[in-house]
Structure formats: structure tokens, C-alpha cells
Design an enzyme around this catalytic site. Sequence first.
Site, PDB file in Angstrom:
ATOM      1  N   GLU A   1      10.636   5.931 -44.037  1.00  0.00           N
ATOM      2  CA  GLU A   1       8.750   4.989 -43.363  1.00  0.00           C
ATOM      3  C   GLU A   1       7.218   6.081 -43.185  1.00  0.00           C
ATOM      4  O   GLU A   1       6.450   5.576 -43.070  1.00  0.00           O
ATOM      5  CB  GLU A   1       9.348   4.911 -41.888  1.00  0.00           C
TER       6      GLU A   1
ATOM      7  N   ASP B   1      19.053  -0.937 -41.871  1.00  0.00           N
ATOM      8  CA  ASP B   1      20.311  -0.714 -41.126  1.00  0.00           C
ATOM      9  C   ASP B   1      20.736  -1.764 -40.057  1.00  0.00           C
ATOM     10  O   ASP B   1      19.954  -1.944 -38.185  1.00  0.00           O
ATOM     11  CB  ASP B   1      19.963   0.698 -39.754  1.00  0.00           C
TER      12      ASP B   1
ATOM     13  N   ASP C   1      15.975   6.643 -49.378  1.00  0.00           N
ATOM     14  CA  ASP C   1      15.596   6.422 -47.487  1.00  0.00           C
ATOM     15  C   ASP C   1      15.259   6.443 -46.979  1.00  0.00           C
ATOM     16  O   ASP C   1      14.790   7.962 -46.929  1.00  0.00           O
ATOM     17  CB  ASP C   1      17.386   6.341 -47.483  1.00  0.00           C
TER      18      ASP C   1
END
Length: 807
Positions: free
Chosen positions: A413, A485, A410
Site C-alpha cells: 500500500e 484480508d 503483498d
Amino acid sequence: MRLRFVLALLAGMLLLGEKAMSQYRFLGNLTGIDFQKDGALLRCGDDLVRLTLLAPDLARITLAPEGRWHSGPDYAIARAEWPGATFTVAENATHVMLKTTALEIRILRSPCRLAFYDAGGNLLNQDEEAFGLGWEGKEVAVFKSLLAGERFYGLGEKTGGLDRRGSEWQMWNSDIPAYSDRTDPLYQSHPFFIGMRAGRGYGIFFNNTHRSFFNMGAGNHRVYSFRAEGGALDYFFFAGNTMKDIIRRYSELVGRMPLPPKWALGYQQCRWSYFPESEVRQLARTFREKKIPADVIYLDIHHMDGYRCFTFDAQRFPDPARLLADLRQQGFRVVTISDPGIKVDPGYAVYESGLQGDHFIKFPDGQPYIGDVWPGPSHFTNYTKPASRAWWGDLHKDFLDKGIAGFWNDMNEPAVWGREAPLLVEFDENGRKVSIKKIHNVFGHLMAQATYEGLLRLRPQERPFILTRAGFAGTQRWAASWTGDNVASFEHLEVAIRMCQSMSLSSIPFVGADVGGFAETPTTELFVRWMQVGAFTPFFRTHTHINSPDQEPWSFGEWAEEVNRKYIELRYRLLPYTYTAFHQAAVEGVPIMRPLFLEFPEEAETYQGHNHTTYLWGNDMLVAPVTRAGERIRKVYLPAGTWYDFWENKTYAGGNYIYVDAPVEKLPLFVRAGAVLPMGEVLQYVEEKPLTQIDLHVYPGAERTSVLYEDDGRSFEYADGMMSLTSFKVTTKAKNVTFSLAGRQGKYAPPARDYRIILHGQSNAPKLASLDAGKVAAADLSFEAGAGTVTVRLRDDGKAHTLRFDF
């Protein structure tokens, strides 16, 4: 007054556009051409274009402004060696033509521009004659003619409709919580799209990891373009007879999903966060007591000691090895979250070894970059460096030894508070310093690669399971993906269905969305509807945010619990069919979740946006979810052919719209005539027990061949032939139906079991049922008038059999 203002604004915009365009340089006239074994080198003054024919239907186009070629790793490319293609050359005063058996490339001499035609001479795609290949400083761009009726699909994780025409899209991995249907960019970047026009198509993959933009005809009807802020102008052109052919070839280039462990196809339960240990134990106990199937429980960031990766909080989880062993006894695997931010903390072993091994990214002056994220000040791993990827992979050993089954990457990015790391930050790319401008979009991709390769080294006999939020073209080689999300709303349910299809078209087949929505709280109706969709999404996981109400299958009352159980059970009953579809994705690159137009490209209605929440699940099932609150009747377009209602003894003629009842507890499902759906019994978890019976649901009305793929579900032995394929064929005539079962192919022998062949759509019992020319025994034959089914029981001996029903 308002009109004058608008006109003045438009004039100003045009002037700005002309000024910006005048700064671009474009290829001039073709001044020379060097033919080579694999294509040609085009000379346009000092500027060069390399045209490489990798296969008859695949070309690579690379620009070298002023003769300067870019170098460096191709992070997305899985297959570097290609057979090439035999081609012929023809020339005239205006053009040079290179032609293979599948593709013709016409090179305009003045100015130098490229046009692509299929083998029949039909135009597929062409450079805009005034522009074509261009560059300005470090920025590179390609301008293409926007053809009448042209549609664009793909580009990966994008919101909006599946047809990308008329909008601009950005590739820059971004952490955007609670995004909307208009948010762009998001967590992953996939610079690949498919153009379709008049039944013919092509694909383009822009092989560039920098921030890039795809203007698919936004604000004009003349050109579409793709450009990047740096890096090479390097793209691959795919010519295919069908969209499936293009996807197959693209997935061959960037790599295909390996078969995941079979347990990863089961239901997965997550929230931010389950803790302490007692809550996790209670969760597992409740699933088993309520007999709701589930395979995976996730531990989010609160399992860690102060958000330090690869640690457990000793107060919340005092004996993780024992907890994990007990959960495994109950049939649960546990997946833990792993963020890339390593806490700056002297004495923390991961931090100390990372510093000692020089594994963190740095500023140009050599100081390690520090960004704030969950642990506070943190360093980030230099995943471009092989030694650092190996270091990261080896960090998983202790968790594997404790019993962790998979890892959830997670915040990769990479996400930091304030959203962006400084563009000064540098990576070590094979000894060369490169900017984060180049690596940002592949940071999550490389983290997934490092994790996958580490798990493979540490457990070489087991298929790894990794879930990643960020990714790039080719990430499917390392990890499953989810859409980040999202929000608990009916709008987001619809967005999730479209996004998963778009990812599937972009060769990310193992994909899903947080069931029920991550942000905010779903209504009972929404949660039940989303659970139905989740059962027909490749990655099936419920997830919600911290401090939200409970979001387990039983959290919305007894009625909702019963409906949710029904669809989770259906997911498990369909595992033989679904696992076969996963195998097809792994071997052929054809996705599991498919837009209607992928399977029925000749039907105009399948391209209509209102039909893009209806999709195919594998080869033969059509799913038509309800995505509007309060809706109880679903209008469904059924493509050509005969379709069976999965729930009722009813058939429909395709090529039409139908209206079906869709109360909250019902997901409209249909099966294509001629299909054979292999289904198993209800399991509480995937490996609970061997199947002693497989039901082969036969839907007559067309001649089709179906297959059942099987292996051990855990190891890589399937790659050495330890697998089996069994094919089934249905032939329907006026007064009889023939079901043919081929002999099992492959080395894998499943446990002893029976087949139940269930013939659907019958109003009468057969006059005669024969097996291999002998009459079926009365004890092995039954007819249910209400269900409209004829059932025959047959021992699975792995041999070929023919079953005929005469009516």
C-alpha cells in the site's frame, strides 16, 4: 433538551460548511475562448480550462488555476494518442456549444460551467451552477448537480452496496485487516465511476493519484463532488450508449488485462504459511491422491530466510529447485510472496545492491527511509524511477531459474507497522523529487509494473502471473487482484461478491477474494458455499491466516470434500467457456463477472440492491449464490428471456422472481436460452493433457451467437494470430432447432478431438437429425429422456457444419 442540542449542532455544522466553502475559489465568467484542432482553451480571467476532445465520445477537462498547469507522468494512462474528433461550434448569448457525433458540451458563459449531453440532446451530467470547478490552496474539486434518480457505480474496491449514491468514499490505499462492510478506504484506489439515469449513462475518471474523496450526494440532494488534496484537476468524461460502452472506452484509456497463463485460471491453494518442505509435499500429494484438481500452491512469508525477500530459509527449504521441479512434475506451479520492505542488513545482497544503486526512497535530507515491517527495519524501493523498477524486476531471476512460476505482491500500500509512512518521504520521479502524498496510491501499481516488466525481460516467451494487494487505475495491465484480508463470515461472502463486481466495473476483471475468509474460521456450511462462489470468481484461491485450522477442500469432512471436489471439477470442465470470457475481457474490456444491470440495463429490478449478489459469469451463465447461514431456498430474479436450470431439465420465463431449492450442496446456476456452453473433461490441472473431446451444450429457445476462443495458454503468440475463434449459432423454430458451427478462424490448430453437441430441453427424441443435409448416423445420435438431452458426436475438422433437429 435533546432537540435543542441537535438543532444547535446542525447550525454549527452549517456555519462550518459555509466557512469552508467560502475558502474555495470557483471559475468566474468566460472571458475568452481559443478554438483548437482538438477542442478549446477556455479563459476565465487568469484561470484556464483545457477541453480536449480525444474521440467523439471522450473528452478531457483540465484546470489551470491562475494559468498554472501541472506536469508529470500519468501513471494510470495506457493510451496517450487518440484520433480526436470532428466537432461543430455554435454560440449564443448564454452558451458556447461544441458538438461531436456522440457528445455535446455546453459551456455556460456566466459563470463558466460545463454541461454534457448525448447526441440526442439528453442531459447526461452538469456542473453545479453555483460551484463547478474549484480549488483551495493545493486542493482541487469538482461539484456536479445531483440529478433525480441518478445512480453511481464503480470506484473499485469498495464495501457496501454497488450503488454509491448517498455516501462518501476515500481513495487512499490502506492495509485494514479483517475489515467490515463499512470500512473505507481499503487496499486499492480506482477514481472512476459510472453515472446512470433514465437509461442513459456516462463515466468520469479523475486522473489524480493524491488522496481523494468522492462525495456521491452524502447528506444532501443537491450536489455530488470529487476532490483531491493535491495535484491536477484533470478528469475524463465518457459518453456511451450503454454501460458496457463506457467500460470498454475506459479500459481503452487505462489499459486492459493481458491474457494470463491459462494455469492461473485453475484452483489455487494458500495459507499463512505452508512450511517446511515436507508439508508442501504432503499438500501436493493429498490433492492428487484425493483427485481434487489444483494448479497452484503458494509460499507465504515463512519460506524466506528471516523475511528477507528473494531468499529461502535453508532449514525449511533446503533444496528449493528440486522441490519445485518435483511439484511441476505433479502439475503444480508455485507462487511466492514478495513484500516491498527490504531488510536493513549489511551482507544481505538485495539490501547492498539497493543501496549501491540508489534504489530506495528517502527523507528530504537524503537519508533513506526506514520503516518497520516483517523483517524489522526495512528500506522501500523507489518504483517511480525506471532504473529502480528495472533493478527490482531483475531480482526475480534466481527464483525463476529455480522454478517459481508467479509472484504475489503483498503489503504494497505500502504497509508498515503503525500503518502510515511519514508524508515527508520523497520519491525520484524522472529526476524530480515528489512527495509520497502523490505516489502512495500508485506504489503498489508501480511495484506490479516493475515485477511484470522484469518477468517479461527474463522470460519473454511466457505470460507473467502476478497477484497484487494494492493497486490503482490501470493495475490490471500488470497483475491480478484480490480483496485482501477478509473474514470468515456469511456477511463477508456477500461483501466479496459485491466487491468483485465493483472491481469488474472498474476494469479490474481478474479479481477474487480469499475463499473461506482469511481471518477467523469458517463453518462447514460457509466454506462449502464460498467454494461454490469461488468456482465462479475469476481468481479462485483459498487462503487463511497463521495458526488457523486447516482450510483445504478436504478439511471439513468427507461430505464437504465431495461437494468441494464437485465444484472445483466444474471450474475445470468450464475452462473452455471461462477462458473465452477472459479473452473477451482482454480484447474488449468487458468483465468476466458482471452485475445483472450491465447485461440488462433496461430492467429496473437489476438495479435493486437485493439482486447484487446474483451476477452473470461470462455472456450466458447466471450465478445466484446463497449468502445467508441456514438458507435453503433462494429467491432469484431472472432477467427477460428464457433461462435453463443448469442442473435440471427445467426452464423458466425471465422478467420474474422464482424460488429454487438450494441445499448446501447446490449452487443455483442458470443458462440463457440461445447459448452454447463449451465444456471440457475433468482435469487434475490445466495442462494435464490435451482435450480429446469438447462438449457443446446447446440451449435452444432464442437466437444467439456464442464463441470458443483457444490458444496455447502460455505464450504471446496469440497476438500474432496464433489463436483460433470458433463461433456457434442457435436458431429455434416451432418444430426444429438449427445449430450452426462456423469454420475455425485463426492460425492455432488445437489437438485432434471430437465435439459432442448436447441439445437441452427436449422431451422427445428428434424425428430427424441431419448434418450438412445428410442424415446423422444412428451410432452418433442418442437421447436421454431423464436429462432431456439429444446428443450428436461430430469430429472437429475445423470446418463449418450445420446440424438440424426436427421434432
